[in-house]
Motif scaffolding. Structure first.
Motif, PDB file in Angstrom:
ATOM      1  N   TYR A 177      50.103 -31.740 -84.026  1.00 17.83           N
ATOM      2  CA  TYR A 177      51.127 -30.715 -84.254  1.00 17.83           C
ATOM      3  C   TYR A 177      52.153 -30.585 -83.139  1.00 17.83           C
ATOM      4  CZ  TYR A 177      48.553 -28.945 -88.249  1.00 17.83           C
ATOM      5  OH  TYR A 177      47.954 -28.822 -89.464  1.00 17.83           O
TER       6      TYR A 177
ATOM      7  N   HIS B 141      47.021 -26.476 -93.542  1.00 18.48           N
ATOM      8  CA  HIS B 141      47.869 -26.241 -92.390  1.00 18.48           C
ATOM      9  C   HIS B 141      47.077 -25.543 -91.305  1.00 18.48           C
ATOM     10  CE1 HIS B 141      51.924 -27.326 -93.023  1.00 18.48           C
ATOM     11  NE2 HIS B 141      52.036 -26.704 -94.166  1.00 18.48           N
TER      12      HIS B 141
ATOM     13  N   ARG C 286      50.267 -37.654 -88.850  1.00 18.11           N
ATOM     14  CA  ARG C 286      51.549 -37.333 -88.230  1.00 18.11           C
ATOM     15  C   ARG C 286      52.558 -38.392 -88.650  1.00 18.11           C
ATOM     16  NH1 ARG C 286      52.876 -34.442 -82.838  1.00 18.11           N
ATOM     17  NH2 ARG C 286      55.034 -35.037 -82.604  1.00 18.11           N
TER      18      ARG C 286
ATOM     19  N   LYS D 184      59.275 -33.762 -83.405  1.00 19.02           N
ATOM     20  CA  LYS D 184      58.856 -34.555 -84.559  1.00 19.02           C
ATOM     21  C   LYS D 184      59.014 -36.036 -84.460  1.00 19.02           C
ATOM     22  CE  LYS D 184      58.386 -33.605 -89.359  1.00 19.02           C
ATOM     23  NZ  LYS D 184      59.002 -33.206 -90.590  1.00 19.02           N
TER      24      LYS D 184
ATOM     25  N   ARG E 290      51.645 -31.587 -90.065  1.00 15.25           N
ATOM     26  CA  ARG E 290      52.824 -30.769 -90.320  1.00 15.25           C
ATOM     27  C   ARG E 290      53.346 -30.976 -91.734  1.00 15.25           C
ATOM     28  NH1 ARG E 290      57.039 -31.633 -85.400  1.00 15.25           N
ATOM     29  NH2 ARG E 290      56.020 -30.335 -83.852  1.00 15.25           N
TER      30      ARG E 290
END
Ligand code: ADP
Ligand code: MG
Length: 246
Positions: free
Chosen positions: A242, A204, A220, A246, A36
């Motif tokens: 992904y 991406h 990540r 978060k 991300r």
């Protein structure tokens, strides 16, 4: 060819951007780094060419530790490494040929660069590099008049002119339409195979990563969650990188 060992890096105290990263990229390999926005992909790329020096751990290029070599040696190593950016980083008001010639700057004395007086031999090589990326007819076109795909191909020709053996590509096709994106990635792939270039591409786009790279590294929040050949990536692995909050 490229090696990170136990690398931890932070820009602000107690906010590590990359944590305990260890990885190795072999000569001639095409590796995609996915993750991300904010995962640390660009910082990782900058570590590979010494634009960022890690607070902990070591970065080696061809066996040489970047934080231990002299400034002069670091510049020599950096000349082997070309960087390709999402926004091209070309001089818009110069021609395609002039931009490609910038790839040879370090091989020329300062006065030659300042006066724009390049060797005839260099001009010939730059023309060849443009032909290689399919832009033989655009040598005299101002970069500002080129399409996005053409601009990125000029940047690749500049990397060829630099005689780089490693290409670091930071989301190289994120600004391009799908057709131009495929053209640029196919070009990178064919150059990797033909010239045994080592390519590390931030992306991406998981489909593009799986199609063009041989191996995918998933980042990540600054941690590698998976580093494996493309064949070992499935929907669940992509979701690990992904998915979720978060
Ligand atoms: N020069 C910098 N100074 C301070 N923080 C930075 C700098 N560069 C990146 N960061 C921070 O590091 C984190 C990772 O950024 P980056 O490597 O650009 O991620 P990505 O390329 O995956 O989007 C982000 O939180 C970003 O704000
Ligand atoms: Mg980035």
């Amino acid at each position: 060819m490229l090696e990170l060992k136990n690398v931890t890096h932070q820009f602000h105290k107690d906010e590590p951007v990359l944590q305990q990263i260890s990885l190795h990229v072999a000569e001639g390999e095409f590796v995609a780094v996915i993750g991300r926005s904010g995962a640390g992909k660009t910082t990782l790329l900058k570590l590979f060419n010494g634009m960022v020096m890690p607070q902990q751990g070591t970065v080696r290029v061809d066996g040489e530790c970047l934080s231990q070599c002299s400034r002069k040696r670091l510049r020599q190593i950096q000349q082997k490494i070309a960087v390709i950016y999402q926004d091209f980083c070309l001089v818009s008001e110069s021609t395609a040929l002039e931009n490609v010639l910038h790839g040879a700057l370090y091989r020329n004395p300062f006065w030659r660069v300042m006066t724009g007086c390049f060797m005839e031999q260099d001009s010939k090589k730059a023309q060849e590099a443009l032909a290689k990326v399919g832009l033989a007819g655009k040598a005299d076109a101002l970069v500002s008049t080129l399409s996005g795909g053409e601009k990125q191909r000029v940047a690749i020709a500049r990397a060829l002119m630099q005689q780089a053996c490693i290409i670091l590509a930071d989301e190289p096709v994120a600004s391009l339409d799908p057709v131009a994106a495929e053209q640029v990635l196919s070009l990178l792939k064919s150059l990797q195979l033909e010239k045994n270039l080592t390519v590390v591409m931030n992306s991406h786009n998981t489909r593009q990563a799986a199609q063009y790279a041989e191996r995918i590294i998933g980042l990540r929040q600054g941690v590698i969650v998976k580093d494996a050949p493309v064949s070992a990536w499935d929907d669940a692995s992509f979701a690990m990188v992904y998915g979720g909050a978060k």
